[in-house]
Design an enzyme around this catalytic site. Structure first.
Site, PDB file in Angstrom:
ATOM      1  N   SER A   1      34.003  37.371  39.956  1.00 33.11           N
ATOM      2  CA  SER A   1      33.827  38.773  40.348  1.00 33.11           C
ATOM      3  C   SER A   1      33.320  39.637  39.198  1.00 33.11           C
ATOM      4  O   SER A   1      32.808  40.733  39.429  1.00 33.11           O
ATOM      5  CB  SER A   1      35.151  39.343  40.866  1.00 33.11           C
TER       6      SER A   1
ATOM      7  N   HIS B   1      29.590  35.095  44.539  1.00 29.66           N
ATOM      8  CA  HIS B   1      30.819  35.890  44.565  1.00 29.66           C
ATOM      9  C   HIS B   1      31.272  36.123  46.003  1.00 29.66           C
ATOM     10  O   HIS B   1      30.687  36.928  46.737  1.00 29.66           O
ATOM     11  CB  HIS B   1      30.581  37.232  43.857  1.00 29.66           C
TER      12      HIS B   1
ATOM     13  N   ASN C   1      31.439  45.382  42.269  1.00 28.07           N
ATOM     14  CA  ASN C   1      32.504  45.811  41.348  1.00 28.07           C
ATOM     15  C   ASN C   1      32.016  46.833  40.336  1.00 28.07           C
ATOM     16  O   ASN C   1      32.774  47.705  39.910  1.00 28.07           O
ATOM     17  CB  ASN C   1      33.106  44.597  40.633  1.00 28.07           C
TER      18      ASN C   1
ATOM     19  N   GLU D   1      27.825  37.978  47.235  1.00 30.30           N
ATOM     20  CA  GLU D   1      26.854  38.328  46.204  1.00 30.30           C
ATOM     21  C   GLU D   1      26.325  37.042  45.565  1.00 30.30           C
ATOM     22  O   GLU D   1      27.108  36.257  45.034  1.00 30.30           O
ATOM     23  CB  GLU D   1      27.496  39.197  45.116  1.00 30.30           C
TER      24      GLU D   1
END
Length: 715
Positions: free
Chosen positions: A430, A451, A501, A463
């Protein structure tokens, strides 16, 4: 009579029997674009004039029947204004009414998807025969509107008010058995027999064995309910549907109101009520946002198809690490038909991964979404192992070990030695840099990030992170595998936090800043949930895990110190030091306990205020608007930075990532739609109020230039 167009052709079957076949030449599926509607009008007009006509069968030459209206054309009607939309809807209704008024019985052979306008055409016919693998439905509420080509009028008269509420207000696709049970179709047959069964029914109608006129009269007459029955049917539905839809999605409740208004009318009056209801919704902002999301989703799928077309197929996958995440990846792969090896270094971890997969499958079985045979087949596609023995036959490996760069580098380097030279190695991380992890590998061109979001089986986004040395072939195969798993992959470039993130932590930064200035975290949660987020920031941190958030916060602060570092102890730091990790150990900003159904329930925790006292300011009241602005500005600006820096390729992909990855309110259309609707000039003016809060609240130079030029991200 013969008719040959680019979307429709008509052929004579027997004496007096005709077949109208949908076969749009320019598309892989049939859809109602202007060409199809125009040809349908001409074909039905000609059929109406045939003197010896005894029946018409409507069928499709494609695997689907009609998937709905061409949204790329139909959405442009919203710009015409209410009067222009009403005029166009009346034209379309005239075509469907002409189908319903043909001087002979009509039967539709539903061989595949019949959705939206496609199903509304089916409703205009007298009888419907459906293949056992076909699906029907009216999904318009998912675009913020109501059925506008007769669905609101005809469906309640066929299946009853209560069933129609459920069909229309949820927008779900119905399988054949459910459609037959509710009375939306008249027969279900084997897929290969749909046309012949429809033709047989049509012949019986032509011979007078079925009273198609009685069926037609029932569809065109008021619903037979007295006032008390109507009150019971509608008032209860309004309360339940309104509560479920919430204040931001008016379409379901509007559908109930329109059905109520129109059920006492004949067809032509009811159609006018339906049109007015659709026009009322179409003028609102929700439709624009949701239609925009549909278009962006189509764009993202198109981008993925471009990668898939270039990719070698993943026939055998593997996952390293058999914890909750590894077990989730294994389950998702196996449930979609891709066999997977699940490797770990000890039996206990392997069992944990298998237990996770079994738990998910048991839930599917309990809800009737699978059967014992399919469940067994899925489990058999997961092969647990403690060794790399069979990894030479693996096409793609997902590394899902602990989020520690040294551990990941060691595991990745070890795994690479057991793989074929062209196998892809992907890290489920992440925050950890893909470029940094690639330094331990001999074939960095075969390495990328993949991800997944937790829980894997529920979260649609993946992702796919491209490193500096990642090859196009590696990206293509990883996107192909994510797509095969039923996920929406979005390719991004490497940076701390990648896209989702990186954008999320400035949002959390805004939250921490509010608490430092004296805001109550419970009030911040309530305000942001009213704004449209599925959960407020404090609740979200508890769900993500405070320990996970604390680690990611440090990564982001090191990666972007000018914006994301902070002095002193933040509320996330404080919670972490107290080992209040959120849902995973039952205590965070809230406490959590199992309810009667065995699900974690959020409860207030009176201890938290005292525990946070050292890192929050004196209590201060903030207006809802101030809270929204202080939370949303950092998130929006960081998303723009990701676009400007090339971390994400387009505003459309960024918006879908925010929707699918962190639950950005869909009715607001995504970050870039939100900025366009507000206007960048207004947004930049708003940020000026918070200059003292630092770089997180300062728009980029390009944003300010676009604001000065009144430029938008979407045309």
């Amino acid at each position: 009579m013969q008719f040959e167009g680019q979307a429709i052709r008509v052929q004579k079957i027997d004496s007096g029997l005709y077949e109208l076949i949908f076969d749009l030449q320019t598309e892989p599926v049939n859809k109602f674009n202007q060409l199809t509607l125009s040809e349908l009008k001409d074909a039905v007009t000609q059929l109406s004039a045939v003197k010896d006509i005894k029946g018409v069968l409507f069928s499709s030459a494609k695997d689907s029947f009609i998937v709905g209206a061409d949204i790329t054309e139909f959405s442009s009607l919203f710009d015409r204004g209410e009067a222009g939309l009403v005029e166009k809807l009346l034209e379309n209704h005239a075509i469907f009414n002409a189908v319903e008024d043909l001087p002979c019985p009509t039967v539709v052979a539903i061989n595949g998807l019949a959705l939206g306008g496609g199903f509304e055409l089916c409703l205009a016919a007298d009888y419907r025969v459906m293949g056992e693998k076909a699906k029907v439905g009216l999904p318009e509420v998912k675009l913020g509107i109501n059925p506008g080509w007769g669905g609101i009028v005809r469906l309640p008269r066929l299946i009853g008010i209560d069933n129609a509420h459920e069909w229309i207000c949820t927008g779900v696709e119905k399988r054949a058995a459910a459609a037959l049970k509710d009375g939306a179709v008249d027969a279900v047959v084997a897929q290969e027999q749909v046309r012949e069964a429809g033709l047989d029914l049509l012949r019986q109608c032509a011979e007078g064995k079925f009273d198609y006129q009685a069926r037609r009269t029932e569809k065109q007459s008021p619903v037979k309910l007295n006032q008390i029955e109507q009150m019971m049917a509608f008032e209860t539905a309004k309360g339940m549907i309104g509560a479920k839809a919430g204040p931001h999605y008016p379409a379901p409740l509007q559908a109930v109101k329109t059905i109520q208004k129109s059920c006492g009318m004949n067809r032509d009056q009811a159609i006018l009520a339906e049109i007015k209801g659709v026009a009322k919704l179409a003028s609102g902002p929700v439709v624009k946002a949701l239609v925009g999301l549909f278009m962006k989703d189509q764009y993202v799928k198109k981008v993925s198809k471009g990668h898939v077309a270039k990719a070698a197929q993943v026939n055998q996958a593997a996952v390293l690490g058999a914890g909750i995440m590894g077990g989730g990846v294994a389950y998702q792969s196996a449930s979609k038909g891709v066999p997977i090896l699940m490797k770990d270094i000890n039996e206990a971890a392997i069992q944990l991964g298998l237990d996770e997969a079994n738990k998910l499958l048991a839930g599917q079985l309990k809800r009737g979404r699978t059967d014992a045979a399919k469940m067994a087949a899925t489990i058999n596609r997961i092969r647990p192992t403690l060794s790399y023995g069979d990894f030479g036959n693996v096409d793609l490996v997902v590394e899902a070990v602990v989020e520690n760069p040294k551990v990941k580098q060691m595991v990745l380097a070890e795994a690479e030695t057991h793989l074929a030279d062209d196998a892809v190695l992907a890290s489920n991380t992440s925050t950890i840099s893909i470029n940094a992890l690639a330094k331990s590998l001999k074939r960095p061109e075969n390495f990328c990030g993949m991800h997944f979001f937790n829980p894997v089986h529920k979260m649609p986004l993946v992702e796919v992170i491209r490193g500096e040395k990642t090859s196009d072939e590696t990206i293509a195969r990883t996107v192909s595998y994510a797509t095969a798993m039923g996920k929406t992959p979005i390719v991004v470039n490497d940076c701390p936090g990648f896209l989702v993130n990186r954008v999320l932590f400035p949002y959390f930064g805004g939250f921490s800043g509010l608490l430092q200035d004296g805001a109550d975290f419970r009030n911040v949660d309530k305000v942001m949930e009213r704004f449209g987020w599925p959960m407020g920031p404090a609740y979200l941190l508890d769900v993500v895990g405070i320990d996970t958030a604390h680690h990611a916060d440090q990564v982001m602060a090191a990666g972007f110190p000018e914006r994301m570092s902070h002095e002193g102890e933040s509320v996330i730091d404080r919670m972490y030091s107290l080992e209040r990790f959120g849902q995973k150990n039952g205590k965070g900003f809230y406490r959590y306990e199992l309810d009667r159904k065995g699900k974690l329930a959020k409860r207030a925790d009176d201890e938290v205020d005292a525990l946070l006292e050292s890192c929050v300011g004196a209590a201060c009241e903030f207006t809802d608007q101030t809270i929204i602005e202080r939370m949303m500005i950092p998130l929006c600006i960081e998303t723009v930075r990701c676009l400007e820096e090339g971390i994400v390729a387009s505003p459309a992909e960024a918006d879908m990532a925010m929707i699918y990855g962190i639950g950005f309110p869909p009715f607001r259309g995504g970050v870039f739609h939100y900025l366009d609707e507000m206007g960048l000039a207004a947004f930049c003016e708003m940020t000026a109020k918070y200059e003292a809060l630092g770089p997180l609240y300062q728009p980029t130079e390009k944003m300010q230039q676009m604001a000065a030029n009144a430029t938008k991200y979407f045309n």
